[in-house]
Design a protein around this motif. Structure first.
Motif, PDB file in Angstrom:
ATOM      1  N   PHE A 147      -9.898  23.303  -3.245  1.00 54.24           N
ATOM      2  CA  PHE A 147     -11.056  23.047  -4.107  1.00 54.24           C
ATOM      3  C   PHE A 147     -11.146  21.561  -4.437  1.00 54.24           C
ATOM      4  O   PHE A 147     -12.214  20.947  -4.341  1.00 54.24           O
ATOM      5  CB  PHE A 147     -10.913  23.890  -5.380  1.00 54.24           C
ATOM      6  CG  PHE A 147     -12.053  23.793  -6.333  1.00 54.24           C
ATOM      7  CD1 PHE A 147     -13.193  24.558  -6.150  1.00 54.24           C
ATOM      8  CD2 PHE A 147     -11.976  22.963  -7.447  1.00 54.24           C
ATOM      9  CE1 PHE A 147     -14.256  24.494  -7.059  1.00 54.24           C
ATOM     10  CE2 PHE A 147     -13.029  22.878  -8.360  1.00 54.24           C
ATOM     11  CZ  PHE A 147     -14.169  23.645  -8.160  1.00 54.24           C
ATOM     12  N   ALA A 148     -10.002  20.973  -4.820  1.00 49.18           N
ATOM     13  CA  ALA A 148      -9.969  19.544  -5.169  1.00 49.18           C
ATOM     14  C   ALA A 148     -10.264  18.663  -3.966  1.00 49.18           C
ATOM     15  O   ALA A 148     -10.753  17.535  -4.109  1.00 49.18           O
ATOM     16  CB  ALA A 148      -8.614  19.184  -5.770  1.00 49.18           C
ATOM     17  N   ALA A 149      -9.982  19.183  -2.768  1.00 53.36           N
ATOM     18  CA  ALA A 149     -10.270  18.433  -1.539  1.00 53.36           C
ATOM     19  C   ALA A 149     -11.740  18.563  -1.127  1.00 53.36           C
ATOM     20  O   ALA A 149     -12.171  17.913  -0.168  1.00 53.36           O
ATOM     21  CB  ALA A 149      -9.374  18.918  -0.406  1.00 53.36           C
ATOM     22  N   GLY A 150     -12.493  19.420  -1.832  1.00 51.48           N
ATOM     23  CA  GLY A 150     -13.926  19.528  -1.570  1.00 51.48           C
ATOM     24  C   GLY A 150     -14.395  20.823  -0.936  1.00 51.48           C
ATOM     25  O   GLY A 150     -15.580  20.988  -0.650  1.00 51.48           O
ATOM     26  N   TYR A 151     -13.483  21.769  -0.732  1.00 53.88           N
ATOM     27  CA  TYR A 151     -13.845  23.015  -0.051  1.00 53.88           C
ATOM     28  C   TYR A 151     -14.391  24.074  -1.013  1.00 53.88           C
ATOM     29  O   TYR A 151     -13.930  24.196  -2.153  1.00 53.88           O
ATOM     30  CB  TYR A 151     -12.614  23.623   0.638  1.00 53.88           C
ATOM     31  CG  TYR A 151     -12.222  22.962   1.930  1.00 53.88           C
ATOM     32  CD1 TYR A 151     -12.834  23.303   3.130  1.00 53.88           C
ATOM     33  CD2 TYR A 151     -11.210  22.004   1.952  1.00 53.88           C
ATOM     34  CE1 TYR A 151     -12.452  22.715   4.327  1.00 53.88           C
ATOM     35  CE2 TYR A 151     -10.819  21.397   3.140  1.00 53.88           C
ATOM     36  CZ  TYR A 151     -11.453  21.757   4.324  1.00 53.88           C
ATOM     37  OH  TYR A 151     -11.067  21.165   5.503  1.00 53.88           O
TER      38      TYR A 151
END
Length: 260
Positions: free
Chosen positions: A168-172
């Protein structure tokens, strides 16, 4: 689970029994020190016996946070030795999985480091499975991109541990991440899931875990957990610890699974 106390690793299995858990994760030594920890007399036998009595209790060792398999020189050597120590302990204790963050630097260097640690630990084909974990990203940290993670394990005996907060933090979006995992890594190579909510927003690259349904991911987590493709996976919560926090997170997860 903590391994502090006179029972050591066996105490973690005892706590798992009290909480009604079906899988656990431990650190085999301090996660923020290079110092190794010797297994106490009777610790191996005590853990193995409790593990068996609890129906097998699938267990994960998480490697030290200091490990950087993509580093150079002395840091790379320390990292490989520390990871090999965890793998050897897993072998002695009958623990099935060891999870490590790939590190920061060249991907090929991290891959070589992971395989070297397995070699130093003297692992055969039936030894503990070494899993590389996806990360929240930032700087030269490897593993935020799932395609890069797939390339790291391709053609090796290595597997993958998937962390929901990190993705999530990586953008997914988690549904999209699951599709990407299936298409690139292959879900058969992802036996362990770290189930965590996120303090940071999507794409923030902030690696800070929150209690389930108290972070920014929310309902997306429930849909992810209930995806039938993950029904046989081992879910580990790395959420904040404490009596109230444990009760909250277990209540939420068991509610999703219809176990309450």
């Amino acid at each position: 689970m903590s391994i502090a106390g006179k029972l050591g690793v066996a105490g973690a299995a005892e706590e798992a029994h009290l909480l009604g858990l079906s899988a656990i994760q431990i650190f085999a030594k301090s996660p923020r020190s290079w110092k190794t920890r010797s297994l106490k007399a009777g610790e191996v036998e005590g853990f193995r016996a409790r593990k068996e009595n609890l129906g097998g209790l699938p267990t994960v060792i998480h490697a030290s946070y200091l490990v950087n398999l993509a580093a150079e020189g002395e840091l790379w050597e320390k990292s490989v030795f520390s990871l090999a120590d965890d793998l050897a302990k897993a072998q002695m204790l009958g623990i099935e999985y060891v999870v490590v963050h790939p590190g920061s630097g060249p991907a090929e260097k991290a891959r070589i480091g992971a395989l070297k640690a397995r070699e130093l630990a003297g692992l055969g084909r039936n030894g503990p499975w070494l899993l590389l974990e996806n990360t929240a990203g930032g700087g030269e940290k490897l593993g935020a991109n799932l395609h890069t993670l797939a390339e790291l394990v391709e053609g090796t005996s290595l597997g993958v541990c998937f962390d929901t907060c990190h993705a999530f933090a990586a953008g997914y979006n988690l549904a999209e991440a699951l599709e990407a995992l299936e298409q690139t890594v292959g879900l058969q190579r992802v036996p362990v899931i770290h189930l965590n909510d996120s303090v940071g927003e999507r794409g923030s690259q902030i690696d800070h875990h929150a209690n389930l349904m108290e972070g920014k991911i929310g309902e997306e987590l429930m849909d992810f957990v209930l995806d039938p493709r993950l029904k046989d996976k081992i879910f580990i919560m790395e959420t904040p610890r404490g009596t109230l926090e444990d009760a909250h997170n277990l209540r939420i997860l068991r509610g999703w699974l219809g176990l309450t």
